[in-house]
Design an enzyme around this catalytic site. Sequence first.
Site, PDB file in Angstrom:
ATOM      1  N   SER A  19      -4.466 -21.788  20.986  1.00  0.00           N
ATOM      2  CA  SER A  19      -5.929 -21.962  20.971  1.00  0.00           C
ATOM      3  C   SER A  19      -6.413 -22.523  22.302  1.00  0.00           C
ATOM      4  CB  SER A  19      -6.349 -22.880  19.816  1.00  0.00           C
ATOM      5  OG  SER A  19      -5.648 -24.095  19.841  1.00  0.00           O
ATOM      6  N   ASN A  55      -6.354 -19.552  24.843  1.00  0.00           N
ATOM      7  CA  ASN A  55      -6.977 -18.265  24.541  1.00  0.00           C
ATOM      8  C   ASN A  55      -8.315 -18.328  23.813  1.00  0.00           C
ATOM      9  OD1 ASN A  55      -4.747 -16.550  25.524  1.00  0.00           O
ATOM     10  ND2 ASN A  55      -3.604 -17.515  23.885  1.00  0.00           N
ATOM     11  N   TYR A  56      -8.601 -19.436  23.143  1.00  0.00           N
ATOM     12  CA  TYR A  56      -9.805 -19.470  22.317  1.00  0.00           C
ATOM     13  C   TYR A  56     -10.793 -20.583  22.671  1.00  0.00           C
ATOM     14  CZ  TYR A  56      -7.554 -16.049  19.309  1.00  0.00           C
ATOM     15  OH  TYR A  56      -6.960 -14.914  18.831  1.00  0.00           O
ATOM     16  N   LEU A  57     -10.347 -21.587  23.413  1.00  0.00           N
ATOM     17  CA  LEU A  57     -11.215 -22.724  23.720  1.00  0.00           C
ATOM     18  C   LEU A  57     -11.812 -22.586  25.113  1.00  0.00           C
ATOM     19  CD1 LEU A  57      -9.045 -25.654  22.305  1.00  0.00           C
ATOM     20  CD2 LEU A  57     -10.931 -24.452  21.204  1.00  0.00           C
TER      21      LEU A  57
END
EC number: 5.6.2.1
Length: 585
Positions: free
Chosen positions: A539, A542-544
């Site tokens: 995360s 890649n997502y934050l």
Amino acid sequence: WNQCLGHRILGTGGRVLAWWDPFSLWEEERYPEGIKWKFLEHKGPVFAPPYEPLPENVKFYYDGKVMKLSTKAEEVATFFAKMLDHEYTTKEIFRKNFFKDWRKEMTSEEKSTITNLSKCDFTHMSQYFKAQTEARKQMSKEEKQKIKEENERLLKEYGYCVMDNHKERIANFKIEPPGLFRGRGNHPKMGMLKRRIMPEDIIINCSKDSKIPPPPPGHKWKEVRHDNKVTWLVSWTENIQGSIKYIMLNPSSRIKGEKDWQKYETARRLKKCVDKIRNQYREDWKSKEMKVRQRAVALYFIDKLALRAGNEKEEGETADTVGCCSLRVEHIKLHPELDGQEYVVEFDFLGKDSIRYYNKVPVEKRVFKNLQLFMENKQPEDDLFDRLNTSILNKHLQDLMEGLTAKVFRTYNASITLQQQLKELTNPDDNIPAKILSYNRANRAVAILCNHQRAPPKTFEKSMMNLQSKIDAKKEQLADARRELKSAKADAKVRRDEKSKKTVESKKKAVQRIEEQLMKLEVQATDREENKQIALGTSKLNYLDPRISVAWCKKWGIPIEKIYNKTQREKFAWAIDMAEEDYEF
């Protein structure tokens, strides 16, 4: 100038000589309609070294007798031997797949002899590889330096490419060596042989006017392409799942940085219209069309639970993994009331990488009623959303907002969750280790939302015991320091001189220092325990939105290296210089 890093031009000693917006950099070479380079040149991949047969004194035993294996069979046997102490080699599916693929590499004579994996003894081979590992640890400085120099030589020759007159770092220029496929979770193909990649498997991508990298002597490339609409340099198809692997630019490259920036900007655009989208799918729960209702409920799950959309697969080709659109009736249970909560949906399915997704979620009444309707007169193996697939969902998402996908929802919800958690958990009065613990807890909330799990590391118990020993020793040291302080105070009361006062102050500082050290160790232990089954890295990388983390660091005076390591700082160089203390996702 001695170096140009992204949008910072640095002088000697790293002093900043000039600044500008990172994505106005090389303005003439930006490609608003996707990446389209004009010139690309590189040296191609570095292949895994050829197999070196085992020394004569390293034996393989079958049914208690020494057996000399052919080179091909021996190489595959070494893959199993290297994993002998791993849990994988005890799993029936791993052993079955390995033995099947191993036999394909055997001579006819070996096949007729070796018919039972349980009669194979890899112990001697395993001990040899363990000794090799120990020998590497005991290498002299000179030997280590020689290896380091060789790695630096390879990096210098193969680790960079030239793209549109700019030297760019390549991420993974070495081809993965052959071995045994592990997969994640209980993957049905675990234990299968990952075959050696040869030049004949490789597709080279470069510009027509570049110097095409020559293949190794005696070999030729599968294909040479000149596709400027993609950013990969080398590709090949691996044999286990038939997926395409790539050699790409390093995450710190300008193109990767821009793609990252665009990804998080798309998620920020979703923030502006997410309320409208949510109101719309709530209205659609009441639609007269079944396909609209199913689409609306699926979108609710993608939004609320950060579920992946799910891609259609050929049956039997990969593990039985599903996403939101491919959920079956057997993957959910409906509870009108459970554990004091109403309208609870119990999910249980294998998601990406065969990671189990298990969750009990209270939902809105209309969602619950719709799910009951979707499940009527269906068998457990039937599709829950039988009027929906990922193509239909993705088209609808594009209609709602340009560039919107299920992954954008994950990125948006992950980033907004981090931001909210950091606000709630950060105590201004905490010291740096305690604030970092709060950051990791916020990151952990995101990892749980995205179902980023991992198995506890094999060394977890041992490392926790070592850490506890340090804590116990530090507590004893603190007790001694406090006794010494008490004694110094008593002595100062009697003496009442300057020297005794200085001693008291010195002892006080010693106690404070040890208390801080103890707290740091205890925070570390808490953090490790809470993290043992959660993978924070996925995360975080890649997502934050990294600007949230950077802004948090700036606001509370946390060194950025406490959150991002060197490689991660290179990847997020654009964010480190853009984010301000008051950055809002």
